[in-house]
Design a protein around this motif. Structure first.
Motif, mmCIF file in Angstrom:
data_model
loop_
_atom_site.group_PDB
_atom_site.id
_atom_site.type_symbol
_atom_site.label_atom_id
_atom_site.label_comp_id
_atom_site.label_asym_id
_atom_site.label_seq_id
_atom_site.Cartn_x
_atom_site.Cartn_y
_atom_site.Cartn_z
ATOM 1 N N ARG A 139 0.837 -1.202 0.000
ATOM 2 C CA ARG A 139 0.000 0.000 0.000
ATOM 3 C C ARG A 139 0.874 1.256 0.000
ATOM 4 N N THR A 164 -8.508 10.732 -2.728
ATOM 5 C CA THR A 164 -9.909 10.346 -2.538
ATOM 6 C C THR A 164 -10.048 9.130 -1.630
ATOM 7 N N LYS A 165 -9.234 8.099 -1.917
ATOM 8 C CA LYS A 165 -9.378 6.819 -1.219
ATOM 9 C C LYS A 165 -8.491 6.712 0.017
ATOM 10 N N TYR A 192 -5.228 5.759 -0.239
ATOM 11 C CA TYR A 192 -4.095 4.883 -0.528
ATOM 12 C C TYR A 192 -4.229 4.314 -1.941
ATOM 13 N N MET A 213 -6.365 9.655 -6.920
ATOM 14 C CA MET A 213 -6.953 8.435 -6.367
ATOM 15 C C MET A 213 -6.610 8.305 -4.886
ATOM 16 N N TYR A 258 0.750 5.338 0.438
ATOM 17 C CA TYR A 258 -0.109 6.356 1.037
ATOM 18 C C TYR A 258 0.096 7.748 0.449
#
Length: 253
Positions: A196, A235-236, A238, A232, A198
Motif C-alpha cells: 500500500r 480520494t481513497k 491509498y 486516487m 499512502y
C-alpha cells in the motif's frame, strides 16, 4: 496539476538517494506498508546459518540481512552484482569476517564445486545448475523470490508495459526447474500480499529505486498518470498493488 502544491511537493521530496537495499525513507515513516506473509525468510534461514560450516549469501545487497546474524563461527561469503552496492556491502560485512565477491554472471560464480553446505538467496537471480554445483550433497538452498506478477497494477495505472520476460517466473516453474537439477523440494509457498502506497511521492521513490518495474520510468514522461494516481490516493487514502512472493527450500541430491 502544475498548481497542485501537495502533488508537486511529494514529487520533489522523492528526489532522495537510495543506497544498499534500504527503503527506510518511506517505510520508516509508514508511507509504504506491506501485508504480512505467512512465512519469515529470516526465521527459516537463521537456524540453518548457525549449523552450516560454509554459507553463501547470494545477492547480499548492502549486506543488511546477513550482517544482523553476526557474530559468525563459520565461513561465510556473499555475492553482489549491482556495482553501487559492492563497496557498501564490503564496508559493512568484511569487518564481520564475510568475504564479499562482485559478480557479473549468475551461471558462473567464482567458487569451488561443493564449497558450500548452505546457500541462501533473497530476491536474487540464480542458475539452478550453478547452485547445485556449489552445494555439497545434501546441501540446502533456501530462496525467497519476487514473482513475475509483482506489482503489475503499477504498470497498468501508468499505462506502461509489464516485463513479459519474467511473466513465467512463478513457484511451479521454479520448483520444476530445481527438480530437474537434482534437488528435492522440502518446503514451498507462494502468496500475493498487498503493498500500500499512502502518497504519490512514496510511489515515485519506489520506482526510482526499482528501475526494472517500469524500465522507462521518468517523472516528466508519466506526470499525467502519476497525477491521476495522486488524485486516487487523495480520494481513497491509498493506492494498493499486489506483490508476488514465493519461497523454496531445496536439498541437493
Amino acid at each position: 496539476m502544475l498548481d497542485d502544491k501537495d502533488f508537486l511537493n511529494y514529487i520533489k521530496a522523492a528526489e532522495q538517494s537510495f543506497t544498499g537495499w534500504d527503503f527506510s525513507y518511506v517505510t520508516g515513516t509508514g508511507r509504504i506498508q506491506e501485508q504480512l506473509l505467512t512465512w519469515s525468510y529470516g526465521s527459516i534461514v537463521i537456524p540453518h546459518v548457525s549449523k552450516a560450516q560454509s554459507v553463501l549469501d547470494m545477492g547480499t545487497g548492502g549486506g543488511e540481512f546477513i550482517s544482523k546474524l553476526a557474530p559468525f563461527t563459520n565461513s561465510i561469503c556473499a555475492t553482489e552484482a549491482y556495482k553501487p552496492n559492492v563497496p557498501i556491502a564490503r564496508k559493512r560485512l568484511e569487518p564481520l569476517g564475510v568475504k564479499v565477491i562482485e559478480i557479473e554472471e549468475d551461471n558462473k560464480l567464482p567458487f569451488d564445486t561443493g564449497q558450500f553446505d548452505l546457500i541462501i538467496n533473497r530476491h536474487e537471480a540464480y542458475s539452478p545448475s550453478e547452485v547445485r554445483r556449489l552445494l555439497t550433497r545434501e546441501g540446502i538452498f533456501i530462496t525467497q523470490q519476487v514473482g513475475g506478477l509483482d506489482c503489475v497494477e503499477i504498470n497498468e495505472q501508468l499505462g506502461a508495459p509489464s516485463n513479459q520476460e519474467f511473466a513465467h517466473w512463478k513457484l511451479d516453474w521454479a520448483v520444476n526447474e530445481l527438480k530437474q537439477h537434482d534437488f528435492n523440494i522440502t518446503l514451498e509457498k507462494e502468496e500475493f500480499p498487498v503493498q500500500r502506497f499512502y502518497d504519490i511521492g512514496a510511489l515515485v521513490y519506489y520506482l526510482n529505486a526499482i528501475p526494472w518495474q517500469v524500465p522507462d520510468f521518468d517523472v516528466d514522461r508519466y506526470l499525467g498518470k502519476l497525477y491521476k494516481i495522486h488524485q486516487m490516493i487523495q480520494t481513497k487514502g491509498y493506492f494498493d498493488v499486489k506483490q508476488h512472493r514465493f519461497m523454496i527450500k531445496a536439498v541437493a541430491k
